[in-house]
Design a protein around this motif. Sequence first.
Motif, PDB file in Angstrom:
ATOM      1  N   THR A   1      43.407  41.690  42.296  1.00  0.00           N
ATOM      2  CA  THR A   1      43.538  40.006  42.377  1.00  0.00           C
ATOM      3  C   THR A   1      42.570  39.513  43.274  1.00  0.00           C
ATOM      4  OG1 THR A   1      46.042  40.337  42.270  1.00  0.00           O
ATOM      5  CG2 THR A   1      45.310  38.539  43.307  1.00  0.00           C
TER       6      THR A   1
ATOM      7  N   THR B   1      40.526  37.823  46.233  1.00  0.00           N
ATOM      8  CA  THR B   1      41.052  37.307  47.711  1.00  0.00           C
ATOM      9  C   THR B   1      39.800  36.691  48.236  1.00  0.00           C
ATOM     10  OG1 THR B   1      40.281  39.583  48.496  1.00  0.00           O
ATOM     11  CG2 THR B   1      42.726  39.314  48.101  1.00  0.00           C
ATOM     12  N   THR B   2      38.532  36.920  48.011  1.00  0.00           N
ATOM     13  CA  THR B   2      37.615  35.987  48.728  1.00  0.00           C
ATOM     14  C   THR B   2      37.274  34.758  47.843  1.00  0.00           C
ATOM     15  OG1 THR B   2      35.759  37.259  47.299  1.00  0.00           O
ATOM     16  CG2 THR B   2      36.581  38.275  49.488  1.00  0.00           C
TER      17      THR B   2
ATOM     18  N   ARG C   1      37.413  34.516  43.666  1.00  0.00           N
ATOM     19  CA  ARG C   1      38.116  33.434  43.050  1.00  0.00           C
ATOM     20  C   ARG C   1      37.192  32.630  42.246  1.00  0.00           C
ATOM     21  NH1 ARG C   1      40.466  33.008  48.467  1.00  0.00           N
ATOM     22  NH2 ARG C   1      39.405  31.026  48.599  1.00  0.00           N
TER      23      ARG C   1
END
Length: 170
Positions: free
Chosen positions: A49, A51-52, A56
Amino acid sequence: MTGEDDGRPGDEAASAEGDAAAIDDEAVSAESEAAAVDGDVSADDAPATPTTREERRELALDLLAHIEDDELPLSDVVDRVETVTTDPSLVREILDAAELRGIIDREDGRVRTRRGGTFVRFESQVVTREGEFDCRRCGASISTGHFVRFDAGELGPFGSSCVRKVTGRE
């Protein structure tokens, strides 16, 4: 004191807590792997997933590159990007990057896709997992989460109707 084990007396408790947390993380990983249902997806196979900010942005660009509609209102495109981030400056950055990369054209509140033939393959890119989730698009509590797998990461969970909306099937 940060709770890190620096070898001084008294840090044994912090170290034991860290060991317990690692065991809990392993148990959660095993549960996640067991919860993978469709497409023989295990937690080890699932993309991380993002996170940074950069991760994204890339995930949102992947999502935009897979829009099936030829043209959409800008508000619909923003709705889809907001499944990745609700940060207004990052949403603008994503839309600007998508335009620079030739993924979309923006004009008069409308967005046209410039890449034909890319779409989400439900059989291989959408996986379902059983559990307790909140839909990333509408916030509803769901027991079956639909996750869309892209090169840049995994997006979800979504309910069955929201995953179709986000991917442009509805």
